[in-house]
Scaffold this motif. Sequence first.
Motif, PDB file in Angstrom:
ATOM      1  N   THR A  17      -5.415   6.386   6.308  1.00  0.00           N
ATOM      2  CA  THR A  17      -4.173   5.610   6.268  1.00  0.00           C
ATOM      3  C   THR A  17      -4.099   4.657   7.464  1.00  0.00           C
ATOM      4  O   THR A  17      -3.637   3.534   7.342  1.00  0.00           O
ATOM      5  N   LEU A  48      -7.158  12.158   5.819  1.00  0.00           N
ATOM      6  CA  LEU A  48      -6.161  11.315   5.140  1.00  0.00           C
ATOM      7  C   LEU A  48      -5.429  10.420   6.138  1.00  0.00           C
ATOM      8  O   LEU A  48      -5.249   9.219   5.900  1.00  0.00           O
ATOM      9  N   SER A  92      -5.535   3.888  -1.672  1.00  0.00           N
ATOM     10  CA  SER A  92      -4.765   5.058  -2.081  1.00  0.00           C
ATOM     11  C   SER A  92      -5.655   6.205  -2.565  1.00  0.00           C
ATOM     12  O   SER A  92      -5.142   7.267  -2.920  1.00  0.00           O
ATOM     13  N   GLN A 124       1.803   1.941  -3.471  1.00  0.00           N
ATOM     14  CA  GLN A 124       0.599   2.301  -4.235  1.00  0.00           C
ATOM     15  C   GLN A 124       0.223   3.758  -3.965  1.00  0.00           C
ATOM     16  O   GLN A 124      -0.100   4.522  -4.882  1.00  0.00           O
ATOM     17  N   ARG A 125       0.290   4.170  -2.677  1.00  0.00           N
ATOM     18  CA  ARG A 125      -0.026   5.567  -2.334  1.00  0.00           C
ATOM     19  C   ARG A 125       0.988   6.512  -2.965  1.00  0.00           C
ATOM     20  O   ARG A 125       0.635   7.586  -3.449  1.00  0.00           O
ATOM     21  N   GLY A 152       0.150   9.501  -5.481  1.00  0.00           N
ATOM     22  CA  GLY A 152       0.654  10.846  -5.174  1.00  0.00           C
ATOM     23  C   GLY A 152       1.475  11.409  -6.318  1.00  0.00           C
ATOM     24  O   GLY A 152       1.326  12.583  -6.695  1.00  0.00           O
ATOM     25  N   LEU A 164       0.816  -1.220   0.000  1.00  0.00           N
ATOM     26  CA  LEU A 164       0.000   0.000   0.000  1.00  0.00           C
ATOM     27  C   LEU A 164       0.849   1.269   0.000  1.00  0.00           C
ATOM     28  O   LEU A 164       0.463   2.293  -0.564  1.00  0.00           O
ATOM     29  N   ARG A 165       2.012   1.195   0.651  1.00  0.00           N
ATOM     30  CA  ARG A 165       2.885   2.373   0.718  1.00  0.00           C
ATOM     31  C   ARG A 165       3.300   2.805  -0.683  1.00  0.00           C
ATOM     32  O   ARG A 165       3.227   3.983  -1.046  1.00  0.00           O
ATOM     33  N   GLU A 179      -5.223   9.632  -0.936  1.00  0.00           N
ATOM     34  CA  GLU A 179      -3.940  10.303  -1.226  1.00  0.00           C
ATOM     35  C   GLU A 179      -4.131  11.344  -2.337  1.00  0.00           C
ATOM     36  O   GLU A 179      -3.750  12.509  -2.192  1.00  0.00           O
TER      37      GLU A 179
END
Lengths: 210, 97
Positions: free
Chosen positions: A89, A85, A181, A18-19, A23, A15-16, A184
Amino acid sequence: MSDTAGALQHPWPDLRMQRAGVGLGMWMFLASEVLFFGGLMVSYAVYRSFNEDAFRIAGAHAQIVYGSINTVILLTSSFTMTVALRAATANVRQATLLFLGITAALGIAFLVCKGLEYREDLKEHLFPGPQFPLSPPATAMFWGFYWAMTGIHAVHLTAGIAVVLVVWTLFKRRVIPVQGSTMEGVAIYWHFVDSVWIVLFPLLYLAGRS
Amino acid sequence: MTNGRQDRRYLWLGPGAAWLILLMLFAVSLGSAYLPLGAGNLAVNLGIAAVMLAVLAAVLMDLRNSVALVRIVAAAGLFWIIIMFALTFSDFLTRHY
């Protein structure tokens, strides 16, 4: 399937990343938006550099109270958007929905306030044309920029509110998980609309106050 | 319980501090506009706006924790707007007619 597993999309490994990908895409879009608003701002700067007195006279007629209230509203909405946000998260669903809802409400409050301000401006015939009351003639240029810049900003904010409301509904109905995401991109766009206003406020409301 | 509280504080503490700083900067900018500084008024107002944008970008848009690629793309927008202003004013400010 856990909420986190539903949030992860192909081809991202986590996920990190993907975000970060979402972004990056939103920042690329915003870099083009910067040049869109930049064209208006450089035009404003050129005309103001040649018509300093006219811009000061014209700027003194902008509705400073409405402008200031709207600045506080937008700055507050950026705060609530960031909390939404962070809540998303951290997968805190209720807080995400609450603060996303407050953000949309603040955006709508901005537009209502802007509408009231436009009504006051039109009452004073502050629209370039035959009944425009100010002189010298270059004051009409300032008000041309005022309508164009605030109008385009309002269109951007309206789009932002629509997206926030759609995302809120999708979260509420659990169509998409809050921890994905989506937030974001939404948050970065919202902050950009706030950023544009931070620049517009001194250009359109603070000229000619002293 | 304590961890839960800490989690909730994480949600709003940093953004709340940035929000208060932004409101304070806005108040200073608004107040300074009524001081007779001449051309300095615009410089002060735009200077404060630049600081506000930096706070917004670094804290609320979280650029300070972003990967290098995202920061480069964000800086590209700033870079090209500087080029646009520089080239435009290199013409208008050097005209003598």
